[in-house]
Design an enzyme around this catalytic site. Structure first.
Site, PDB file in Angstrom:
ATOM      1  N   SER A  23       9.833  23.801 -14.200  1.00  0.00           N
ATOM      2  CA  SER A  23      10.288  25.046 -14.815  1.00  0.00           C
ATOM      3  C   SER A  23      11.695  25.392 -14.364  1.00  0.00           C
ATOM      4  O   SER A  23      12.536  25.789 -15.164  1.00  0.00           O
ATOM      5  CB  SER A  23       9.329  26.196 -14.462  1.00  0.00           C
ATOM      6  N   GLU A  24      11.949  25.273 -13.053  1.00  0.00           N
ATOM      7  CA  GLU A  24      13.294  25.506 -12.535  1.00  0.00           C
ATOM      8  C   GLU A  24      13.607  24.568 -11.382  1.00  0.00           C
ATOM      9  O   GLU A  24      12.719  24.226 -10.597  1.00  0.00           O
ATOM     10  CB  GLU A  24      13.480  26.943 -12.042  1.00  0.00           C
ATOM     11  N   THR A  25      14.876  24.191 -11.324  1.00  0.00           N
ATOM     12  CA  THR A  25      15.446  23.545 -10.145  1.00  0.00           C
ATOM     13  C   THR A  25      16.486  24.488  -9.569  1.00  0.00           C
ATOM     14  O   THR A  25      17.338  25.006 -10.302  1.00  0.00           O
ATOM     15  CB  THR A  25      16.086  22.196 -10.506  1.00  0.00           C
TER      16      THR A  25
ATOM     17  N   HIS B 220      10.288  32.441  -8.706  1.00  0.00           N
ATOM     18  CA  HIS B 220       9.573  31.433  -7.910  1.00  0.00           C
ATOM     19  C   HIS B 220      10.536  30.446  -7.251  1.00  0.00           C
ATOM     20  O   HIS B 220      10.301  29.992  -6.130  1.00  0.00           O
ATOM     21  CB  HIS B 220       8.518  30.710  -8.763  1.00  0.00           C
TER      22      HIS B 220
END
Length: 269
Positions: free
Chosen positions: A44-46, A73
């Protein structure tokens, strides 16, 4: 080689919560390289951290397709990473400079991490055409917006858990994402949610800290509570403790490192 950690956020168990990749860089290379790494991680995210001379950090977040302005997160995972690796003193708060302004994180004695985030107000809105189609035929009891996302309340937590969205339709509604929520039927939690962002390349985000910047004030107005516990009812599931203080939201969560590795292809100078 560049160190990469994958950390599950908003959980105390591996393979639950929301995984984020965290990468510490002395300085930022090109945006293209950052986006390519995020695409390779396919999470979802880095999160990309860069230390500043005053002991703070710049922090940027990328989905597999775009850079985003705010991510809960991956901020939680970044704080966990800095403390766990000894790069920062757990007794001292962390300061992150982001596209959403300055964000702070602090560690508590019970292993939880507190994030200090802005509050996003929800105003009632007309339901877009085909909203029910996007929700797999479910008709909401309330529709609101924070200016970017739709907040949709359903009749029950069971309806939230059983939702089968049509992501192709959802991506055409003209909003960034959709926060679907209901009062929890479990006495341990005040409300439940699921969050969908197909326009950002994330059909369903497992646990979305930033979404609670809108969800928390919405449920405060309905429940009359400044302190709440929320569950995000994705397949992975995550738990968040929330406290509203003036125009800020304190988001409390836990995190677990599940993978440590090295990126073998650094940016070309």
């Amino acid at each position: 080689m560049i160190e990469m950690h994958i950390i599950d956020a908003f959980t105390d168990k591996p393979f639950r919560g929301n995984p984020a990749a965290v990468c510490l860089l002395e300085r930022y290379p090109s945006d293209l390289w950052l986006q390519q790494v995020a695409m390779e991680m396919n999470l979802s995210e880095t999160a990309f951290l860069s230390p500043q001379q005053d002991g703070s950090y710049r922090l940027r977040w990328f989905t597999p397709t775009v850079e985003v302005d705010l991510c809960g997160h991956a901020t939680l995972a970044s704080a966990h990473y800095l403390w766990e690796t000894g790069r920062a003193d757990r007794q001292q708060p962390l300061t992150f400079h982001t596209l959403s302004g300055q964000l702070n994180a602090s560690a508590s004695g019970d292993g939880w991490i507190r994030l200090d985030f802005p509050v996003e107000r929800i105003t009632e809105a007309d339901a877009p055409d085909r909203l029910a189609d996007a929700l797999g035929g479910v008709v909401p009891r309330f529709v609101g917006t924070n200016g970017l996302d739709l907040l949709v309340e359903l009749d029950s937590e069971e309806a939230v858990r059983g939702l089968k969205p049509n992501f192709a339709v959802m991506a055409e509604l003209g909003v960034r994402g959709m926060l679907v929520t209901a009062r929890s039927q479990d006495e341990r939690y005040d409300f439940a949610s699921r969050c969908f962002f197909p326009t950002l390349g994330i059909d369903e985000d497992p646990v979305t800290g930033s979404a609670h910047c809108a969800l928390a004030p919405y449920w405060r107005d309905k429940l009359g509570k400044d302190r709440m516990t929320a569950i995000q009812s994705s397949a992975r599931t995550g738990v968040l403790r929330l406290a509203l203080v003036d125009d800020r939201l304190h988001i409390h969560g836990q995190a677990v490192t599940v993978l440590k590795g090295s990126l073998l292809h650094p940016p070309v100078e």
